[in-house]
Design an enzyme around this catalytic site. Sequence first.
Site, PDB file in Angstrom:
ATOM      1  N   HIS A  57      36.860  37.623  43.904  1.00  0.00           N
ATOM      2  CA  HIS A  57      36.531  37.089  42.581  1.00  0.00           C
ATOM      3  C   HIS A  57      37.632  37.416  41.571  1.00  0.00           C
ATOM      4  O   HIS A  57      38.088  36.581  40.835  1.00  0.00           O
ATOM      5  CB  HIS A  57      35.182  37.644  42.106  1.00  0.00           C
ATOM      6  CG  HIS A  57      34.646  36.953  40.899  1.00  0.00           C
ATOM      7  ND1 HIS A  57      35.246  37.033  39.670  1.00  0.00           N
ATOM      8  CD2 HIS A  57      33.568  36.146  40.727  1.00  0.00           C
ATOM      9  CE1 HIS A  57      34.561  36.310  38.794  1.00  0.00           C
ATOM     10  NE2 HIS A  57      33.538  35.757  39.416  1.00  0.00           N
ATOM     11  N   ARG A  58      38.029  38.649  41.517  1.00  0.00           N
ATOM     12  CA  ARG A  58      39.122  39.155  40.650  1.00  0.00           C
ATOM     13  C   ARG A  58      38.730  39.348  39.199  1.00  0.00           C
ATOM     14  O   ARG A  58      39.498  39.927  38.441  1.00  0.00           O
ATOM     15  CB  ARG A  58      40.331  38.208  40.653  1.00  0.00           C
ATOM     16  CG  ARG A  58      41.068  38.152  41.951  1.00  0.00           C
ATOM     17  CD  ARG A  58      42.302  37.264  41.751  1.00  0.00           C
ATOM     18  NE  ARG A  58      43.229  37.384  42.853  1.00  0.00           N
ATOM     19  CZ  ARG A  58      43.130  36.672  43.959  1.00  0.00           C
ATOM     20  NH1 ARG A  58      42.162  35.806  44.102  1.00  0.00           N
ATOM     21  NH2 ARG A  58      44.013  36.834  44.920  1.00  0.00           N
ATOM     22  N   ASP A  59      37.610  38.835  38.781  1.00  0.00           N
ATOM     23  CA  ASP A  59      37.282  38.930  37.354  1.00  0.00           C
ATOM     24  C   ASP A  59      35.779  39.175  37.182  1.00  0.00           C
ATOM     25  O   ASP A  59      35.128  38.551  36.353  1.00  0.00           O
ATOM     26  CB  ASP A  59      37.709  37.637  36.630  1.00  0.00           C
ATOM     27  CG  ASP A  59      37.609  37.766  35.114  1.00  0.00           C
ATOM     28  OD1 ASP A  59      37.650  38.906  34.600  1.00  0.00           O
ATOM     29  OD2 ASP A  59      37.477  36.725  34.437  1.00  0.00           O
ATOM     30  N   LEU A  60      35.252  40.073  37.987  1.00  0.00           N
ATOM     31  CA  LEU A  60      33.824  40.371  37.872  1.00  0.00           C
ATOM     32  C   LEU A  60      33.574  41.188  36.620  1.00  0.00           C
ATOM     33  O   LEU A  60      34.226  42.207  36.389  1.00  0.00           O
ATOM     34  CB  LEU A  60      33.341  41.155  39.108  1.00  0.00           C
ATOM     35  CG  LEU A  60      33.166  40.347  40.384  1.00  0.00           C
ATOM     36  CD1 LEU A  60      32.907  41.284  41.560  1.00  0.00           C
ATOM     37  CD2 LEU A  60      32.028  39.354  40.232  1.00  0.00           C
ATOM     38  N   ASN A  78      30.195  37.210  33.753  1.00  0.00           N
ATOM     39  CA  ASN A  78      30.286  36.331  34.918  1.00  0.00           C
ATOM     40  C   ASN A  78      29.113  36.505  35.873  1.00  0.00           C
ATOM     41  O   ASN A  78      29.143  36.036  37.001  1.00  0.00           O
ATOM     42  CB  ASN A  78      31.592  36.580  35.680  1.00  0.00           C
ATOM     43  CG  ASN A  78      32.774  35.927  35.011  1.00  0.00           C
ATOM     44  OD1 ASN A  78      32.594  35.015  34.216  1.00  0.00           O
ATOM     45  ND2 ASN A  78      33.969  36.391  35.304  1.00  0.00           N
TER      46      ASN A  78
END
Lengths: 360, 360
Positions: B132-135, B139
């Site tokens: 995901h990289r942007d939890l 989100n």
Amino acid sequence: MRTLPARYQPSGPTVHGGMSSVAFCMDKVLERPVAVKFLQATTHRRRMDDELAALLKMRSKHVVQIYDLCKFSDNYIGIIQEFIDGKDLFESFAPPNGIDGYYRQLWQIASGISDIHAVDVIHRDIKPNNVKIDPEGVIKIFDFGLARDAGPAAATVGFVGTPGFAAPELYATAAKFTSAIDVYAFGATSLFMATGDLTPELKAIPPAPLPTGYFGAIRIPTGKNGTALSAEVVRLLDACLAKNPNDRPAITEVRDALARHLLFDRHQALVVFRGSPSYLNAANRAIALRFGTVGSVDIAYDGLKFAVTAASGEVYINNRPVATGYQLPGCCVVALGSPARRNNERVFITFDVSHPEIVV
Amino acid sequence: MSGPHGAGDVIDGRYEIRSDVGEGGMQFVYAAHDKLIGRMVALKTPKNKSATKRFKRSAIVAAKVNHPNVAKTLDYVRDGTNRYLIEELIEGSDLQDALLHRSGCLDPYSAAKVFHHLAKGVAAAHHAGVVHRDLKPTNVMVVGGYSLNEIKITDFGIAKMANEELIEAAEGGTSTMTTSQTAVGALPYMAPEAIETPRAVGSAADVWSVGAMMFHLLSGAPPFGTGLAAVRRILDGTPPPTPAFLTANPQFASLAKELMDVALQCLQKNPDDRPMADEIVTLCGMLCYSIEPRAEGVIRRIDYGAYGFIETEGPDVFFHTSSVYGPRLVQVGANVIFASYDGGGARRAHPVVVVDAPQA
């Protein structure tokens, strides 16, 4: 005639079934595989549309997702569905992974059927071939018998369902059916999932009743001897295969019972008395709480619930006097000493029941 | 309505915009009616037109993940120069708005449920090779507010786009870090390697983010604070101190400690030392927590500092002050979220969490 939108690129042969065919395609836009089911609109087009609308709005973890629809000029429709990368339960039959694995599979199937029935749709063709396990272990029901009809037309459009899984009432000349046919098919599927086969009674056309208590004799392989199903599950699965549709349970009842038994011996009660915690669970099933001559209570865990097994004197749980047999309501406070006493003449013990969550 | 569209706009002849459901750092989000299928969907379009190429990629990435704890990708369309991602519409709000905004922290039972479902969704993504990289809380979508009926991770693909901005911000040093809106929101949940070596970020970074969110849910604040000061602390690698209230109450101490232990494992500086998402799932699967629905009320009275009543829409609910979790003092007039159980005279609440009054 039947040209799919260009984004769906066939990736294999089209598989033809009785009333429909399925093509496996690659969706070039989202670069993922999809299954396209072609279905001929029947004389009951309006009902089919209603059911399709219901399915499209339904959200279920256990029913394949519909992404898109195409309508063709020859009165066929194409249903673009999520492709489940996995084998169906018939192809991939393996003895259940212990009683837990068996209940878990049945519970997921029952949950999917419950979701379908909740939007007033009958699947009509529940069987292991129409259930898949996805790579995450989530069970998904697919291949609705949308085009298959009940009523007088049944004789001309062919048999509804699949022999062995079809309920006895479907063999009547003017077959009228209810959601109970899915419950019957679930019962037969459960039997198949336990043994890898159906019994001669179920394979008969029309099916004959199973011997009473059939599921009680089933042993799920575990260790040397195998495990019997719990009495409640046996009763419900037997009833699913009842000849009279009215004698079959609602699928939600079966689902809820399976969920309870999935948690068998996995509950925990945290008991806190004067700041110090102790636990009641499968390893430590009973506790006795006493306060001098004021009151005493024994509480025991039977694998499914925590209940009072003996009480004497002044015993209150969540402010209610209790007697033997009382089932503790989740989180509660046990008070020894009646509310008529002053607080310093009573003791309070908190009793918090919880269990692991079944997450698919 | 914000962004390029207003109610009534029809995208690709199919998706009719109904309302604005908020905007993320990278995109506008609308609720739209799919006229072909007759269901509501979420429609997302990038804010920055130059990002359209990456937007397509992001849709493809998101479409690879198929799990009940991940928002489902339904379609991707282009209409003129605009690009749109069509996703299942989640009728709820994000974790920040739904939960943290008013309460700061959750009781350990609720936190355990969020942890379990987040880990499941992240594990499914990792199985599909998607990071995901942007939890972060914005989100994660929640249906049913504090009752947590459904928990779904969203913006899997978008993360990749956001990641580009994050990389620029990270490589630009701390001054860009604090001016990039995307970076500011993500920062408290960003793994040290996402800051130090943003181009070489693997699945362990998601685990870190899940751990940071868990820490926040349990303790009421992100583990390393917010803003510029957080960067130094994240990179420093010193485990954050946990507030004393977590373990002060024996009714919550054990679960809170178990959860915090897992969260701290996720927050280890070295990515290799963190558990895999699958291991978190296994750990969460063994935890006992209750999943009763939550209700809201206002403290009506407290007697002797020991117990009192909560005013609700229905009858008053009894509570003990020892059932209150969190750093906030419970006092008359406070808004609270609670689960409740059967009791004599009144239901009894447990656990109870103090929250801000709802905004008018």
